[in-house]
Motif scaffolding. Structure first.
Motif, PDB file in Angstrom:
ATOM      1  N   LYS A 108       2.342 -10.493  -8.086  1.00 21.16           N
ATOM      2  CA  LYS A 108       2.838 -11.550  -7.194  1.00 21.16           C
ATOM      3  C   LYS A 108       2.070 -11.735  -5.892  1.00 21.16           C
ATOM      4  N   LEU A 109       1.433 -10.706  -5.377  1.00 21.19           N
ATOM      5  CA  LEU A 109       0.750 -10.819  -4.078  1.00 21.19           C
ATOM      6  C   LEU A 109      -0.401 -11.819  -4.167  1.00 21.19           C
ATOM      7  N   PRO A 110      -0.596 -12.641  -3.118  1.00 19.63           N
ATOM      8  CA  PRO A 110      -1.669 -13.647  -3.142  1.00 19.63           C
ATOM      9  C   PRO A 110      -3.059 -13.010  -3.199  1.00 19.63           C
ATOM     10  N   PHE A 111      -4.007 -13.755  -3.789  1.00 21.60           N
ATOM     11  CA  PHE A 111      -5.384 -13.295  -3.837  1.00 21.60           C
ATOM     12  C   PHE A 111      -5.916 -13.145  -2.416  1.00 21.60           C
ATOM     13  N   GLY A 112      -6.710 -12.125  -2.205  1.00 22.26           N
ATOM     14  CA  GLY A 112      -7.281 -11.884  -0.889  1.00 22.26           C
ATOM     15  C   GLY A 112      -6.406 -11.028   0.009  1.00 22.26           C
ATOM     16  N   THR A 113      -5.194 -10.705  -0.437  1.00 19.68           N
ATOM     17  CA  THR A 113      -4.314  -9.847   0.349  1.00 19.68           C
ATOM     18  C   THR A 113      -4.894  -8.442   0.389  1.00 19.68           C
ATOM     19  N   ILE A 114      -4.924  -7.862   1.565  1.00 25.62           N
ATOM     20  CA  ILE A 114      -5.410  -6.493   1.732  1.00 25.62           C
ATOM     21  C   ILE A 114      -4.195  -5.571   1.733  1.00 25.62           C
ATOM     22  N   VAL A 115      -4.214  -4.575   0.844  1.00 25.75           N
ATOM     23  CA  VAL A 115      -3.094  -3.635   0.754  1.00 25.75           C
ATOM     24  C   VAL A 115      -3.605  -2.207   0.870  1.00 25.75           C
ATOM     25  N   LYS A 116      -2.754  -1.364   1.435  1.00 28.68           N
ATOM     26  CA  LYS A 116      -3.043   0.060   1.516  1.00 28.68           C
ATOM     27  C   LYS A 116      -2.178   0.744   0.470  1.00 28.68           C
ATOM     28  N   VAL A 117      -2.826   1.489  -0.435  1.00 28.63           N
ATOM     29  CA  VAL A 117      -2.126   2.178  -1.522  1.00 28.63           C
ATOM     30  C   VAL A 117      -2.232   3.669  -1.253  1.00 28.63           C
ATOM     31  N   THR A 118      -1.064   4.335  -1.143  1.00 26.45           N
ATOM     32  CA  THR A 118      -1.021   5.757  -0.808  1.00 26.45           C
ATOM     33  C   THR A 118      -0.387   6.532  -1.941  1.00 26.45           C
ATOM     34  N   ASN A 119      -1.084   7.572  -2.406  1.00 26.45           N
ATOM     35  CA  ASN A 119      -0.537   8.464  -3.427  1.00 26.45           C
ATOM     36  C   ASN A 119       0.543   9.307  -2.759  1.00 26.45           C
ATOM     37  N   GLU A 120       1.761   9.224  -3.248  1.00 24.44           N
ATOM     38  CA  GLU A 120       2.869   9.927  -2.610  1.00 24.44           C
ATOM     39  C   GLU A 120       2.841  11.427  -2.860  1.00 24.44           C
ATOM     40  N   ALA A 121       2.102  11.873  -3.881  1.00 21.77           N
ATOM     41  CA  ALA A 121       2.049  13.300  -4.182  1.00 21.77           C
ATOM     42  C   ALA A 121       1.121  14.057  -3.239  1.00 21.77           C
ATOM     43  N   ASN A 122      -0.033  13.460  -2.891  1.00 17.15           N
ATOM     44  CA  ASN A 122      -0.993  14.192  -2.065  1.00 17.15           C
ATOM     45  C   ASN A 122      -1.304  13.517  -0.735  1.00 17.15           C
ATOM     46  N   GLY A 123      -0.770  12.321  -0.480  1.00 16.36           N
ATOM     47  CA  GLY A 123      -0.971  11.636   0.792  1.00 16.36           C
ATOM     48  C   GLY A 123      -2.299  10.893   0.921  1.00 16.36           C
TER      49      GLY A 123
END
Length: 181
Positions: free
Chosen positions: A117-132
């Motif tokens: 659903k997020l628009p093209f060009g959106t910058i996202v930060k993805v964080t692994n919850e197990a190791n940070g």
């Protein structure tokens, strides 16, 4: 007559052998070929909030292979939590070079992702919850087409945050980078 033919053949063979030796001198050392390098480009948006450093290629030897095409966010930008406990996976190599839904060519060595659903060009930060560990990616495609998974990362982005390199998915927190006004 047979001796004349034998002498002629012998002289031809020795001249060919002498020519090959002069062309390929085993005592000369060959110069190593240099690999082409491209200069990097830095792109900033109008408000100088998000910096994208891309397309810097260095020599691809196993020892010094380092690329700096990471996405970086401004420390002053706001992060809005989009989803916690989301399942993330990564693209298969067969998609390399194919066009994404946004029209860009997919590269498994860049920091990109697919979201439903997020628009093209959106910058996202993805964080692994197990190791940070976290990575910043740009949404360039649609998917994943599975009800369980929330985001598909490029292989490079996935391996940067994965604690087990043999796993196919990780539990992540997704945060959207908001522009400051």
């Amino acid at each position: 007559m047979n001796t004349k033919i034998a002498i002629l053949l012998f002289s031809i063979i020795t001249s060919v052998f002498a020519f090959n030796v002069s062309v390929k001198n085993p005592q000369q050392k060959e110069k190593p070929q240099e690999k082409p390098k491209e200069k990097g480009t830095t792109v900033k948006d109008d408000k100088d909030k998000i910096k994208v450093v891309a397309d810097t290629l260095k020599s691809r030897s196993a020892v010094d292979f380092q690329e700096t095409d990471t996405l970086q966010i401004d420390p002053n930008s706001k992060l809005k939590i989009y989803k916690k406990n989301a399942h993330a996976s990564y693209y298969h190599n067969k998609f390399n070079g194919r066009r994404t839904a946004s029209g860009k060519r997919f590269d498994n060595n860049k920091y990109t992702a697919a979201h439903k659903k997020l628009p093209f060009g959106t910058i996202v930060k993805v964080t692994n919850e197990a190791n940070g560990k976290s990575v910043v990616v740009e949404i360039t495609d649609r998917g994943p087409f599975s009800k369980v998974r929330e985001i598909d990362l490029s292989r490079r982005a996935f391996m940067d945050i994965a604690s087990n390199k043999n796993s196919g998915s990780v539990i992540v927190k997704i945060e959207v980078v908001e522009e400051r006004k």
